[in-house]
Design a protein around this motif. Structure first.
Motif, mmCIF file in Angstrom:
data_model
loop_
_atom_site.group_PDB
_atom_site.id
_atom_site.type_symbol
_atom_site.label_atom_id
_atom_site.label_comp_id
_atom_site.label_asym_id
_atom_site.label_seq_id
_atom_site.Cartn_x
_atom_site.Cartn_y
_atom_site.Cartn_z
ATOM 1 N N GLN A 44 24.885 65.463 26.357
ATOM 2 C CA GLN A 44 24.265 65.017 27.601
ATOM 3 C C GLN A 44 24.890 65.744 28.783
ATOM 4 O O GLN A 44 26.113 65.884 28.854
ATOM 5 N N PHE A 45 24.040 66.169 29.707
ATOM 6 C CA PHE A 45 24.445 66.935 30.878
ATOM 7 C C PHE A 45 25.164 66.042 31.882
ATOM 8 O O PHE A 45 24.670 64.971 32.253
ATOM 9 N N LEU A 46 26.334 66.511 32.318
ATOM 10 C CA LEU A 46 27.100 65.777 33.331
ATOM 11 C C LEU A 46 26.822 66.329 34.724
ATOM 12 O O LEU A 46 26.377 65.607 35.613
ATOM 13 N N LYS A 57 23.295 67.108 38.949
ATOM 14 C CA LYS A 57 24.099 66.021 38.386
ATOM 15 C C LYS A 57 23.253 65.228 37.405
ATOM 16 O O LYS A 57 22.074 64.955 37.673
ATOM 17 N N GLY A 58 23.858 64.825 36.300
ATOM 18 C CA GLY A 58 23.183 63.997 35.317
ATOM 19 C C GLY A 58 23.383 62.517 35.624
ATOM 20 O O GLY A 58 23.913 62.150 36.677
ATOM 21 N N ASN A 59 22.958 61.677 34.690
ATOM 22 C CA ASN A 59 23.008 60.228 34.888
ATOM 23 C C ASN A 59 24.303 59.625 34.361
ATOM 24 O O ASN A 59 24.305 58.890 33.376
ATOM 25 N N PHE A 60 25.371 59.917 35.002
ATOM 26 C CA PHE A 60 26.673 59.372 34.650
ATOM 27 C C PHE A 60 27.242 58.657 35.870
ATOM 28 O O PHE A 60 26.934 59.005 37.008
ATOM 29 N N PRO A 61 28.090 57.637 35.616
ATOM 30 C CA PRO A 61 28.660 56.900 36.761
ATOM 31 C C PRO A 61 29.577 57.771 37.606
ATOM 32 O O PRO A 61 30.030 58.827 37.184
#
Lengths: 114, 114
Positions: A44-46, A57-61
């Motif tokens: 998964q892309f960060l 930006k990916g979907n990370f907190p």
């Protein structure tokens, strides 16, 4: 031609700690992308950096952050570590991050959270 | 959200057999990359295809990008034990929101028995 270098190769941390991972791209490559690889979610892309700027930006907190230096080297930081952050973190470099430019990966940093 | 579905998830064959791995999406991609990953290492780029209908050959490996740029396939002729590994397809897109971002399929684990 040297490939993408990631350090360290292995890290063991405990919950609540923070960690910094490093990535040196192929010489001449200005785009660095970071990915998280887990057995359940795959790769998964960060985020991606180019010329010291985060462009994507990916979907990370927000606990996941990064930066890029003037020599294109990049670091990724994860704060307040959780058990679910255990994963292989991969960085990849390309000339300019465009869709037609191949991304070349390092061997990753294996992060284990106890 | 764009998704890439790979099939089959697992493939166990004998040396000398032929095989095909599929990568499908309901979305159009500007490029498609194929990687092979071995345990403890990062993905290694095999090929990049950017034109619908494009076919590329790399020794015993043949890669095809669908005419509509929604699917791709990897065909291996006369598989060898050295072909064993995790095969990943990854799609990229043009445009400012897609810089440096690859969307990966879940991967195909190939085992070639001597």
């Amino acid at each position: 031609k040297a490939g993408v270098t990631q350090t360290p190769r292995y890290l063991i941390k405990t919950r609540g700690q923070q960690v910094t991972l490093s990535c040196s791209p192929i010489s001449g490559h200005r785009s660095v992308s970071w990915y998280q690889q887990t057995p359940g979610q795959g790769l998964q892309f960060l985020f991606e950096y180019f010329s010291e700027t985060q462009r994507n930006k990916g979907n990370f907190p927000g606990r996941f952050s990064g930066r890029q230096f003037s020599n294109s080297r990049s670091e990724m930081n994860v704060s307040t570590l959780e058990l679910g952050d255990s994963a292989l973190y991969l960085c990849a470099s390309s000339l300019d991050g465009q869709f037609n430019q191949p991304q070349h990966f390092g061997d990753g940093t294996r992060l284990s959270i106890l | 959200t764009q998704l890439l579905e790979q099939s089959p998830q697992f493939l166990s064959i004998q040396e000398g057999e032929n095989l095909t791995v599929y990568c499908n999406s309901s979305s159009v991609f500007s490029s498609l990359q194929w990687y092979r990953q071995e345990p403890g290492e990062g993905p290694v780029l095999l090929v990049t295809v950017v034109t619908g209908g494009e076919v590329k050959k790399l020794k015993r490996l043949t890669f095809q990008f669908g005419d509509a740029r929604k699917d791709s396939s990897l065909h291996i002729t006369a598989a060898q034990p050295g072909d064993t590994g995790l095969y990943l397809c990854a799609g990229g897109n043009a445009g400012g929101t897609s810089y440096g971002k690859l969307t990966f399929g879940q991967g195909t684990i190939l085992t070639v028995h001597p």
